[in-house]
Design a protein around this motif. Structure first.
Motif, short mmCIF file in Angstrom:
data_model
loop_
_atom_site.label_atom_id
_atom_site.label_comp_id
_atom_site.label_asym_id
_atom_site.label_seq_id
_atom_site.Cartn_x
_atom_site.Cartn_y
_atom_site.Cartn_z
N SER A 111 0.82 -1.21 0.00
CA SER A 111 0.00 0.00 0.00
C SER A 111 0.85 1.25 0.00
O SER A 111 1.95 1.28 0.54
CB SER A 111 -0.90 0.01 1.24
N GLU A 112 0.31 2.31 -0.62
CA GLU A 112 0.88 3.64 -0.48
C GLU A 112 -0.11 4.50 0.34
O GLU A 112 -0.10 5.72 0.27
CB GLU A 112 1.20 4.27 -1.84
N THR A 142 -3.68 -2.71 -1.66
CA THR A 142 -4.87 -1.96 -1.23
C THR A 142 -4.57 -0.47 -1.06
O THR A 142 -3.51 -0.10 -0.53
CB THR A 142 -5.45 -2.53 0.09
N ASP A 143 -5.47 0.37 -1.53
CA ASP A 143 -5.23 1.82 -1.45
C ASP A 143 -6.53 2.61 -1.40
O ASP A 143 -7.60 2.09 -1.73
CB ASP A 143 -4.38 2.28 -2.65
N VAL A 144 -6.38 3.86 -1.01
CA VAL A 144 -7.46 4.83 -1.15
C VAL A 144 -6.88 6.03 -1.91
O VAL A 144 -5.68 6.27 -1.86
CB VAL A 144 -8.02 5.30 0.21
N SER A 145 -7.75 6.75 -2.59
CA SER A 145 -7.29 7.89 -3.39
C SER A 145 -7.28 9.17 -2.55
O SER A 145 -8.17 9.39 -1.73
CB SER A 145 -8.24 8.08 -4.57
N GLY A 196 -8.21 5.55 -9.20
CA GLY A 196 -9.27 4.63 -8.78
C GLY A 196 -9.31 4.47 -7.28
O GLY A 196 -8.78 5.29 -6.52
N HIS A 197 -9.95 3.40 -6.84
CA HIS A 197 -10.14 3.14 -5.41
C HIS A 197 -10.39 1.65 -5.24
O HIS A 197 -11.27 1.11 -5.92
CB HIS A 197 -11.36 3.94 -4.92
N GLY A 198 -9.63 0.99 -4.37
CA GLY A 198 -9.93 -0.41 -4.12
C GLY A 198 -8.71 -1.25 -3.83
O GLY A 198 -7.67 -0.74 -3.41
N ALA A 199 -8.86 -2.55 -4.08
CA ALA A 199 -7.82 -3.51 -3.70
C ALA A 199 -7.87 -4.73 -4.60
O ALA A 199 -8.90 -5.03 -5.20
CB ALA A 199 -8.02 -3.93 -2.24
N ALA A 200 -6.74 -5.42 -4.68
CA ALA A 200 -6.67 -6.69 -5.40
C ALA A 200 -6.01 -7.71 -4.48
O ALA A 200 -4.98 -7.42 -3.87
CB ALA A 200 -5.85 -6.53 -6.68
N ALA A 201 -6.61 -8.89 -4.37
CA ALA A 201 -6.08 -9.93 -3.49
C ALA A 201 -5.61 -11.12 -4.32
O ALA A 201 -6.35 -11.60 -5.20
CB ALA A 201 -7.16 -10.39 -2.51
N SER A 234 -10.51 0.79 -17.40
CA SER A 234 -11.15 1.98 -17.96
C SER A 234 -12.42 2.35 -17.21
O SER A 234 -12.96 3.44 -17.39
CB SER A 234 -11.51 1.75 -19.43
N ARG A 235 -12.91 1.42 -16.37
CA ARG A 235 -14.13 1.68 -15.60
C ARG A 235 -13.82 1.92 -14.12
O ARG A 235 -14.73 2.23 -13.35
CB ARG A 235 -15.08 0.48 -15.72
N VAL A 236 -12.57 1.73 -13.72
CA VAL A 236 -12.21 1.81 -12.30
C VAL A 236 -11.20 2.94 -12.03
O VAL A 236 -11.30 3.64 -11.03
CB VAL A 236 -11.61 0.46 -11.83
N GLY A 237 -10.22 3.09 -12.92
CA GLY A 237 -9.10 4.00 -12.67
C GLY A 237 -7.93 3.23 -12.10
O GLY A 237 -7.97 2.01 -11.94
N ASN A 238 -6.90 3.97 -11.78
CA ASN A 238 -5.65 3.35 -11.30
C ASN A 238 -5.86 2.74 -9.91
O ASN A 238 -6.22 3.44 -8.97
CB ASN A 238 -4.56 4.43 -11.25
N LEU A 239 -5.59 1.47 -9.81
CA LEU A 239 -5.72 0.76 -8.52
C LEU A 239 -4.35 0.60 -7.86
O LEU A 239 -4.12 -0.34 -7.11
CB LEU A 239 -6.34 -0.61 -8.79
N CYS A 240 -3.43 1.51 -8.13
CA CYS A 240 -2.07 1.49 -7.55
C CYS A 240 -1.43 0.13 -7.80
O CYS A 240 -1.47 -0.34 -8.91
CB CYS A 240 -2.13 1.87 -6.07
#
Lengths: 410, 80
Positions: free
Chosen positions: A79-80, A141-144, A158-163, A281-287
């Motif tokens: 995370s950042e 995981t991140d928040v914008s 974007g906003h969210g996480a990948a597991a 393209s529907r979410v944005g950058n998820l870091c």
């Protein structure tokens, strides 16, 4: 072979059309095409890096038997969006996922690259055989914190996480052992110097991304005999700060390495790269989860009956660190990912307008600020929490008590 | 490396990236932004040129290259 056994993404509960954000901020609509974004996920004040991580990983963990769950002996959050100088996001995630106590728990940071670094370290550890049957759970995981000050980066954030569940039964992506290329150096292209402020030098960031893509792939070629940009990879999934940059990166490497003209470049892009861009393209950058959102998009958009295929992946994190690596997506990957219903869940996010978005930003900007005691009222967010009845339980952030973050399942 | 050769590489790569720019319009007094290059195009022109010439310039140094004359001079310094 070692690799990704299961994967899931959580991309929030609200979405904002990118043209509405352009209009609201007075950005030049001519640059919409350049971003190639239609909408982006927006966080809520009752979401934070912990809840995002848990909401991404819970379906993956719930699908495991008790023995499989106990085989997770490494949990790493990347995370950042750190919540404390000392205490990790992973410590909370470990508790809310109900993982066993015989587990290594920690957090890593290297902007949008970190999850890939951990994936490789975890896969190497598991493949070493020192702990047969072990698994690792890596969660990006991140928040914008992007707002009007971010200019054209705001619509792309974007906003969210990948597991990612890493283990011996790589149903989603079997990593090619030893097939990687690295390229990293110090620069300040983007950063989060304060808990509620992102800074970015757009030109430097685009430059470093394109530079690192060429040079990490050159390093990959130096390690992998006969690797070829055009023929080795059936499809590609690249870190996607916005889809337009991925298109430029593909164009640059294809031109450099194959000498292809514009028509051949466009045809190759449509065939090998475009499938990975539907979700970003529907979410944005998820870091650091971004390349894995792109991988999910690619897998969900494979033609039915697609044969096993080699995928080239590129991860880039500002500051900067990068890696080009590869793996095999098997015939069962689509089936393995289908229960996540990612496309349906993206469609179920509640659409919001620009005014509601700016109201949410005020609350979201407090997410990472250190506050001893705070209560977050869920009532204003009720319609977001109830919009998708099929989504299962969701963890929400309720505040802090003497600096201890509090959460609740809804 | 001669400035003329570096400028020729920059001009060639502007043509590669920008289909609609007249090569005659690419002069030392212009900036990439003047020529219609957006931020992605600028990054592409610069990274393609570095690859062609086999040189590496620190990312942040490009902030000071206001026009093509300054860009060529910067590339020349790092080619030495």
């Amino acid at each position: 072979m070692t690799g990704i056994e299961a994967i899931n993404v959580y991309c929030g509960l609200a979405r904002l059309p990118v043209p509405a954000l352009f209009a609201g901020r007075g950005l030049d609509p001519a640059r919409l095409d350049h971003l190639m974004m239609t909408e982006r996920s927006v966080g809520l004040p009752c979401e934070d890096p912990v809840s995002n991580a848990v909401n991404a990983a819970r379906p993956v963990v719930d699908a495991l038997s008790p023995e499989e769950r106990d085989s997770i002996e490494l949990l790493v959050t990347s995370s950042e969006s750190g919540i404390d100088y000392s205490k990790s996001i992973a410590s909370y995630v470990h508790a809310y996922l109900g993982l066993g106590r015989n587990c290594r728990v920690m957090e890593v940071k290297q902007a949008c690259y970190a999850a890939t670094g951990v994936l490789q370290l975890a896969a190497g550890y598991l493949a070493s055989g020192v702990s047969p049957g072990a698994r690792a759970l890596v969660i990006a995981t991140d928040v914008s914190m992007a707002d009007a000050r971010a200019g054209y980066a705001e619509p792309a954030t974007g906003h969210g996480a990948a597991a990612l569940l890493i283990g011996p039964d790589a149903r989603v992506l079997e990593l090619d052992p030893g097939a990687f290329g690295l390229y990293s150096y110090e620069t300040l292209d983007s950063a989060r110097p304060e808990p509620d402020r992102d800074i970015a030098d757009v030109d430097a960031s685009l430059f470093a991304y394109l530079d690192c893509l060429s040079r990490s792939f050159a390093d990959y070629r130096s390690r992998v005999a006969d690797a070829d940009w055009h023929t080795t990879f059936t499809r590609l999934a690249l870190h996607t700060p916005f889809a337009g940059l991925v298109k430029a990166g593909h164009r640059k490497l294809t031109r450099e390495l194959t000498g292809a003209g514009p028509d051949a470049v466009a045809a190759d892009f449509a065939e090998r790269v475009a499938p990975s861009l539907h979700y970003p393209s529907r979410v944005g950058n998820l870091c650091s989860g971004s390349v894995y959102l792109a991988l999910c998009s690619l897998i969900d958009h494979l033609p039915p009956g697609a044969p096993p295929q080699r995928i080239g992946l590129f991860s880039y994190g500002s500051g900067c660190a990068s890696e080009f690596f590869s793996g095999l997506v098997g015939e069962g990957a689509r089936q393995a990912l289908a229960p996540a219903r990612i496309g349906e869940r993206l469609a179920a996010r509640v659409p919001i307008g620009f005014d509601e978005y700016t109201d949410l930003l005020a609350g979201n900007s407090r997410c990472l600020l250190p506050v001893a005691d705070r209560d977050i009222d869920l009532a204003p967010y009720e319609r977001f929490l109830t919009a998708d009845p099929g989504r299962g339980r969701l963890l929400v952030h309720r505040g802090t008590k003497n600096y201890h973050r509090t959460y609740e399942w809804v | 490396m001669r400035h003329e050769d570096i400028f020729a590489a920059v001009r060639r790569n502007v043509g590669e990236v920008m289909d609609d720019v007249d090569p005659a319009a690419v002069t030392l007094d212009r900036s990439l932004a003047d020529l219609g290059c957006n931020s992605i195009d600028r990054a592409e022109v610069v990274t393609l040129t570095m690859a062609d010439l086999g040189i590496t310039v620190p990312v942040m140094d490009f902030q000071d290259a206001r026009d093509l004359r300054a860009l060529v001079a910067l590339l020349a310094r790092h080619a030495a």
